[in-house]
Design an enzyme around this catalytic site. Sequence first.
Site, PDB file in Angstrom:
ATOM      1  N   HIS A 162     -31.134  33.667  75.995  1.00  0.00           N
ATOM      2  CA  HIS A 162     -32.608  33.670  75.933  1.00  0.00           C
ATOM      3  C   HIS A 162     -33.219  33.904  77.324  1.00  0.00           C
ATOM      4  O   HIS A 162     -34.037  33.108  77.808  1.00  0.00           O
ATOM      5  CB  HIS A 162     -33.129  32.356  75.321  1.00  0.00           C
ATOM      6  CG  HIS A 162     -34.518  32.473  74.747  1.00  0.00           C
ATOM      7  ND1 HIS A 162     -34.912  31.852  73.595  1.00  0.00           N
ATOM      8  CD2 HIS A 162     -35.611  33.160  75.181  1.00  0.00           C
ATOM      9  CE1 HIS A 162     -36.192  32.130  73.338  1.00  0.00           C
ATOM     10  NE2 HIS A 162     -36.639  32.935  74.308  1.00  0.00           N
ATOM     11  N   ARG A 199     -36.643  36.482  68.165  1.00  0.00           N
ATOM     12  CA  ARG A 199     -36.299  35.112  67.779  1.00  0.00           C
ATOM     13  C   ARG A 199     -35.049  35.144  66.910  1.00  0.00           C
ATOM     14  O   ARG A 199     -34.847  36.079  66.120  1.00  0.00           O
ATOM     15  CB  ARG A 199     -37.438  34.465  66.982  1.00  0.00           C
ATOM     16  CG  ARG A 199     -38.627  34.038  67.813  1.00  0.00           C
ATOM     17  CD  ARG A 199     -38.301  32.861  68.736  1.00  0.00           C
ATOM     18  NE  ARG A 199     -39.461  32.410  69.499  1.00  0.00           N
ATOM     19  CZ  ARG A 199     -39.739  32.808  70.743  1.00  0.00           C
ATOM     20  NH1 ARG A 199     -38.946  33.651  71.371  1.00  0.00           N
ATOM     21  NH2 ARG A 199     -40.803  32.330  71.370  1.00  0.00           N
TER      22      ARG A 199
HETATM   23  P1  NDP Z   1     -47.621  40.513  70.107  1.00  0.00           P
HETATM   24  O1  NDP Z   1     -48.342  39.523  69.259  1.00  0.00           O
HETATM   25  O2  NDP Z   1     -48.359  41.146  71.234  1.00  0.00           O
HETATM   26  O3  NDP Z   1     -47.062  41.698  69.191  1.00  0.00           O
HETATM   27  C1  NDP Z   1     -46.501  41.489  67.957  1.00  0.00           C
HETATM   28  C2  NDP Z   1     -46.244  42.826  67.280  1.00  0.00           C
HETATM   29  O4  NDP Z   1     -45.517  42.599  66.076  1.00  0.00           O
HETATM   30  C3  NDP Z   1     -47.535  43.548  66.882  1.00  0.00           C
HETATM   31  O5  NDP Z   1     -47.399  44.923  67.082  1.00  0.00           O
HETATM   32  C4  NDP Z   1     -47.655  43.231  65.399  1.00  0.00           C
HETATM   33  O6  NDP Z   1     -48.329  44.208  64.624  1.00  0.00           O
HETATM   34  C5  NDP Z   1     -46.189  43.236  65.001  1.00  0.00           C
HETATM   35  N1  NDP Z   1     -46.006  42.488  63.761  1.00  0.00           N
HETATM   36  C6  NDP Z   1     -46.284  41.197  63.492  1.00  0.00           C
HETATM   37  N2  NDP Z   1     -46.004  40.888  62.208  1.00  0.00           N
HETATM   38  C7  NDP Z   1     -45.550  42.025  61.651  1.00  0.00           C
HETATM   39  C8  NDP Z   1     -45.112  42.366  60.344  1.00  0.00           C
HETATM   40  N3  NDP Z   1     -45.098  41.470  59.348  1.00  0.00           N
HETATM   41  N4  NDP Z   1     -44.718  43.625  60.121  1.00  0.00           N
HETATM   42  C9  NDP Z   1     -44.735  44.551  61.102  1.00  0.00           C
HETATM   43  N5  NDP Z   1     -45.150  44.300  62.368  1.00  0.00           N
HETATM   44  C10 NDP Z   1     -45.552  43.053  62.631  1.00  0.00           C
HETATM   45  O7  NDP Z   1     -46.308  39.777  70.625  1.00  0.00           O
HETATM   46  P2  NDP Z   1     -45.521  40.029  71.995  1.00  0.00           P
HETATM   47  O8  NDP Z   1     -45.203  41.461  72.105  1.00  0.00           O
HETATM   48  O9  NDP Z   1     -46.221  39.384  73.136  1.00  0.00           O
HETATM   49  O10 NDP Z   1     -44.187  39.171  71.740  1.00  0.00           O
HETATM   50  C11 NDP Z   1     -43.335  39.443  70.655  1.00  0.00           C
HETATM   51  C12 NDP Z   1     -42.288  38.354  70.507  1.00  0.00           C
HETATM   52  O11 NDP Z   1     -41.309  38.453  71.515  1.00  0.00           O
HETATM   53  C13 NDP Z   1     -42.788  36.922  70.664  1.00  0.00           C
HETATM   54  O12 NDP Z   1     -43.434  36.463  69.489  1.00  0.00           O
HETATM   55  C14 NDP Z   1     -41.521  36.159  70.967  1.00  0.00           C
HETATM   56  O13 NDP Z   1     -40.943  35.707  69.758  1.00  0.00           O
HETATM   57  C15 NDP Z   1     -40.611  37.217  71.600  1.00  0.00           C
HETATM   58  N6  NDP Z   1     -40.329  36.920  73.006  1.00  0.00           N
HETATM   59  C16 NDP Z   1     -39.017  36.763  73.388  1.00  0.00           C
HETATM   60  C17 NDP Z   1     -38.703  36.517  74.707  1.00  0.00           C
HETATM   61  C18 NDP Z   1     -37.283  36.424  75.162  1.00  0.00           C
HETATM   62  O14 NDP Z   1     -37.032  36.099  76.327  1.00  0.00           O
HETATM   63  N7  NDP Z   1     -36.316  36.690  74.324  1.00  0.00           N
HETATM   64  C19 NDP Z   1     -39.747  36.404  75.736  1.00  0.00           C
HETATM   65  C20 NDP Z   1     -41.078  36.614  75.234  1.00  0.00           C
HETATM   66  C21 NDP Z   1     -41.342  36.841  73.910  1.00  0.00           C
HETATM   67  P3  NDP Z   1     -49.863  44.574  64.890  1.00  0.00           P
HETATM   68  O15 NDP Z   1     -49.836  45.377  66.168  1.00  0.00           O
HETATM   69  O16 NDP Z   1     -50.236  45.385  63.727  1.00  0.00           O
HETATM   70  O17 NDP Z   1     -50.592  43.271  65.042  1.00  0.00           O
HETATM   71  C1  OXD Z   2     -41.455  33.473  74.797  1.00  0.00           C
HETATM   72  C2  OXD Z   2     -40.031  33.266  75.073  1.00  0.00           C
HETATM   73  O1  OXD Z   2     -41.858  33.478  73.634  1.00  0.00           O
HETATM   74  O2  OXD Z   2     -39.676  33.057  76.246  1.00  0.00           O
HETATM   75  O3  OXD Z   2     -42.224  33.668  75.770  1.00  0.00           O
HETATM   76  O4  OXD Z   2     -39.225  33.314  74.157  1.00  0.00           O
END
Ligand code: NDP
Ligand code: OXD
Length: 309
Positions: free
Chosen positions: A272, A224
């Site tokens: 994006h 993000r």
């Molecule tokens: P998940 O919820 O599966 O994974 C999130 C990860 O981040 C987990 O490993 C979590 O830790 C870690 N995390 C969260 N907070 C913290 C913190 N404070 N400190 C350290 N680690 C942290 O999310 P996804 O993998 O499905 O997606 C991740 C992000 O990707 C989405 O939220 C979205 O913003 C972005 N995205 C972007 C897209 C694009 O096209 N650019 C498309 C899709 C998604 P833990 O394992 O310990 O819970």
């Molecule tokens: C998502 C994205 O969060 O597309 O899936 O950014």
Amino acid sequence: MVLLVNTPTENGSAWREMFLKLDPSLEVRVWPDVGDPAQVEVVFAWRHQHGDLARYPNLRAVFSLGAGVDGVLADPAFPRQVPLVRMVDPNLGVLMTEYVLAAVLRHHCELDHYQRLQQSGRWEKRVRPFAGDRVVGVMGMGELGARAAGALVGLGFNVRGWSRRIRTLPGLETFAGEAGLTAFLAGTQILVCLLPLTAQTRGILGASTFSCMPRGSCVVNAARGGHLVDADLLAALEGGQLSGATLDVFETEPLPAGHAFWTHPRILVTPHIASVTSLPTAAALVVDNLKQWRAGGALRNVVDPDRGY
Ligand code: NDP
Ligand code: OXD
């Protein structure tokens, strides 16, 4: 059950058609043609108008079209007692992995550097390290980060991962929490951000993080825009602490005309597109989740609003 598709930036009618094809028992409406708001039980949301969710007195669940739910949680009208379901679709991971591999290889092979040389007609060779000598750090070891990290391991990179709780994944070193951040960053030459945007992670790609990495490192942000402090990135590139960045997400999207990132010689901007929700597979996952829930099962992929992801 009345499902309202509230995705003003997407083709809401296409989602409606697919939902109806998969489950003709649903009544699917497309915002702003809401009908009687009291009949709406489920909202399927993406970049919805903040405040709108307060209109539905019988709302029982909100489904996010995307994996990231920061946009829904940022809405002060989001009813926090209602379950919020995020998108978890293996296809999102497939696409994101391709993007991360492309971005990391671009920095690893210094393609940006050669593109700049080409512009001035210079034929100059540089020896690059083997992948095993390149440390790639992935922030966020969730659905997307873990998969991308695994693919980087497969290419032979020296991969490390950082998450909130410690994770064990084959072939990579893992770190967790505030306590593990400095050690994770030290040595990371290509930093990939796949964190959710929460109060804890906002601004994490800033001066203090960059200063913990080796001089000349690169950053890939596919999570993000709010993770990145734009001015800190520009200063780190200017001063040589960072040598390049690949950015897919921005605080304001589309990236405003005239923003310094558009023309920066060391920044690649993509609109994006790192991973885009695939309508047919994602709709099938939503319908399946709803079916099991209506039959008395638990909803899958419900986020914790206090944790923010
Ligand atoms: P998940 O919820 O599966 O994974 C999130 C990860 O981040 C987990 O490993 C979590 O830790 C870690 N995390 C969260 N907070 C913290 C913190 N404070 N400190 C350290 N680690 C942290 O999310 P996804 O993998 O499905 O997606 C991740 C992000 O990707 C989405 O939220 C979205 O913003 C972005 N995205 C972007 C897209 C694009 O096209 N650019 C498309 C899709 C998604 P833990 O394992 O310990 O819970
Ligand atoms: C998502 C994205 O969060 O597309 O899936 O950014």
